[in-house]
Scaffold this motif. Structure first.
Motif, PDB file in Angstrom:
ATOM      1  N   HIS A 207       0.872 -29.462  41.967  1.00 36.05           N
ATOM      2  CA  HIS A 207       1.961 -28.673  41.383  1.00 36.05           C
ATOM      3  C   HIS A 207       3.084 -28.539  42.418  1.00 36.05           C
ATOM      4  CE1 HIS A 207       4.113 -25.107  39.888  1.00 36.05           C
ATOM      5  NE2 HIS A 207       3.530 -25.316  38.719  1.00 36.05           N
ATOM      6  N   CYS A 245       6.505 -29.528  36.771  1.00 38.44           N
ATOM      7  CA  CYS A 245       6.804 -28.160  36.345  1.00 38.44           C
ATOM      8  C   CYS A 245       8.320 -27.980  36.324  1.00 38.44           C
ATOM      9  CB  CYS A 245       6.145 -27.169  37.302  1.00 38.44           C
ATOM     10  SG  CYS A 245       6.525 -25.443  36.937  1.00 38.44           S
ATOM     11  N   HIS A 274       4.257 -28.547  32.876  1.00 34.53           N
ATOM     12  CA  HIS A 274       4.574 -27.129  32.656  1.00 34.53           C
ATOM     13  C   HIS A 274       6.018 -27.055  32.204  1.00 34.53           C
ATOM     14  CE1 HIS A 274       1.484 -25.428  35.801  1.00 34.53           C
ATOM     15  NE2 HIS A 274       0.902 -26.055  34.801  1.00 34.53           N
ATOM     16  N   ARG A 276       9.050 -24.667  31.340  1.00 36.57           N
ATOM     17  CA  ARG A 276       9.584 -23.306  31.490  1.00 36.57           C
ATOM     18  C   ARG A 276      11.082 -23.442  31.712  1.00 36.57           C
ATOM     19  NH1 ARG A 276       8.949 -21.022  37.312  1.00 36.57           N
ATOM     20  NH2 ARG A 276       6.783 -21.642  37.153  1.00 36.57           N
TER      21      ARG A 276
HETATM   22 FE   LIG Z   1       4.277 -24.353  36.841  1.00 34.85          FE
END
Ligand SMILES: [Fe+2]
Ligand SMILES: O=C(O)[C@@H](O)[C@@H](O)[C@H](O)[C@H](O)CO
Length: 368
Positions: A207, A245, A274, A276
């Motif tokens: 990540h 992410c 991910h 967002r």
């Molecule tokens: Fe994340």
């Protein structure tokens, strides 16, 4: 694309599996054993119990986030070998119940850093926020109590209270670790773990650092496209994979998310996504927002289109959501806004899939 939702377990999450079950299209749980300390091999009995609990509700348990990495591995201390052995044992045990992806990070000392866990937006929802000046003014030694104070009684990933005492000597130990050294320590870890992961059909998916720049003078090596390229090439195998992410990488104004997604989808090294959204302030500070395009600075529709174009077959989850409708939950991990996020992402995906497969007219006529 496999839609999932992160769940911290019945002892450590305000959200229940039964609630998650009512979100359409969420087929998998991203699980964890949050109470275990970095460095210990996850007991098989605990892994099996989690698997049983999740699958009984009709979900798959194919992604784990996170198996945290002991600091001695990041520091490259002689004791790292025994912790790497324990990590390898955990990989094997997770694989034995069908886990396919293990998400982890290589950030020294702290997981994600924010200056505010409940910034109030004009619509009265609250979100996590990062103000550089505030973070730089915080004494790292008091950071943990600062954060847990605003966390509504939940522990935060990577910020377990028992680690508080360790922080001062750890920060000192990192004084001598350059980014180059940290990268070599990551490579050492990957050289030992990736072959085992490959053998048991698991992808390790690092990540990105959050935020993707040095915080408290600690080295950071998962910040941008060139870092990610260097990492996947350090051990060039599909089991050495990435978690992309959008909120973490997108926090840096110099990261081109479109280019980053395209590059690693093209190379087939994305195991987990991910999604967002965040909004940048003019000075580079940022706060998290609802998932839709208009709410923030991340080109969500475009990223979903890229995933669709490459027919992404991996796992995805909505990342942090806002706190809305009076919900009390772990910051970033309430039920309601993540459910809205999941539907936004899934809706876009379905619509691109219809276009790709030439189904739009058929679907339209069916709905007429
Ligand atoms: Fe994340
Ligand atoms: O922002 C979050 O909540 C997560 O994306 C990270 O905490 C992530 O789980 C870890 O960094 C991965 O080890």
């Amino acid at each position: 694309m496999n839609m999932t939702l992160r769940w911290f377990g019945h002892l450590d999450d305000s959200v229940t599996l039964k609630q998650i079950k009512q979100i359409p299209k969420v087929g998998g749980i991203v699980g964890t054993l949050n109470d275990l300390k970095a460095g210990e091999a996850w007991p098989l009995s605990r892994i099996r119990a989690l698997h049983r609990e999740v699958t009984l509700e009709g979900f798959s348990l194919e992604v784990i986030e996170s198996v945290n990495i002991h600091e001695d591995i990041k520091l490259g201390l002689p004791s790292r070998d025994k912790y790497i052995e324990a990590y390898i044992e955990t990989i094997r045990r997770l694989a034995s119940v069908g886990v396919k992806v293990i998400c982890y990070n290589f950030m020294p000392v702290f997981d994600w850093t924010r200056s505010d866990l409940a910034k109030v937006l004009p619509d009265k929802s609250t979100v996590l926020a990062y103000e550089r000046a505030k973070v730089e003014a915080i004494d790292p030694n008091s950071l943990l109590s600062h954060l847990t104070g605003g966390a509504g009684g939940f522990s935060l990933p990577g910020w377990e209270p028992e680690r508080l005492q360790e922080i001062v000597p750890l920060l000192e130990a990192y004084q001598h670790i350059t980014e180059e050294q940290l990268f070599l320590n990551l490579t050492y870890f990957l050289e030992k773990t990736v072959p085992v992961a490959a053998e048991c059909g698991v992808k390790l998916a690092i990540h990105p650092d959050d935020p993707p720049w040095p915080v408290f003078g600690l080295p950071r090596i998962v910040k941008n496209k060139s870092d990610l390229i260097r990492i996947i090439e350090a051990v060039d195998h599909p089991s050495n994979s990435l978690t992309l992410c959008s909120g973490s990488l997108g926090a840096s104004l110099t990261n081109d998310l479109s280019d980053i997604f395209q590059t690693f989808l093209e190379r087939d090294r994305v195991a987990f996504v991910h999604l967002r959204n965040i909004r940048h302030e003019p000075n580079g500070d940022f706060y998290e927002t609802a998932h839709c395009d208009e709410a923030g600075s991340v080109p969500m529709t475009h990223l979903i289109k890229l995933l669709s174009t490459y027919n992404y077959q991996g796992f995805i989850r909505p990342d942090h959501g806002r706190m809305i409708w009076g919900e009390k939950a772990r910051p970033g991990y309430g039920l309601y806004d993540r459910a809205l996020g999941a539907m936004y992402i899934q809706g876009q995906w379905d619509s691109f899939a219809n276009q790709r497969e030439g189904r739009s007219e058929y679907e339209t006529s069916r709905n007429a």
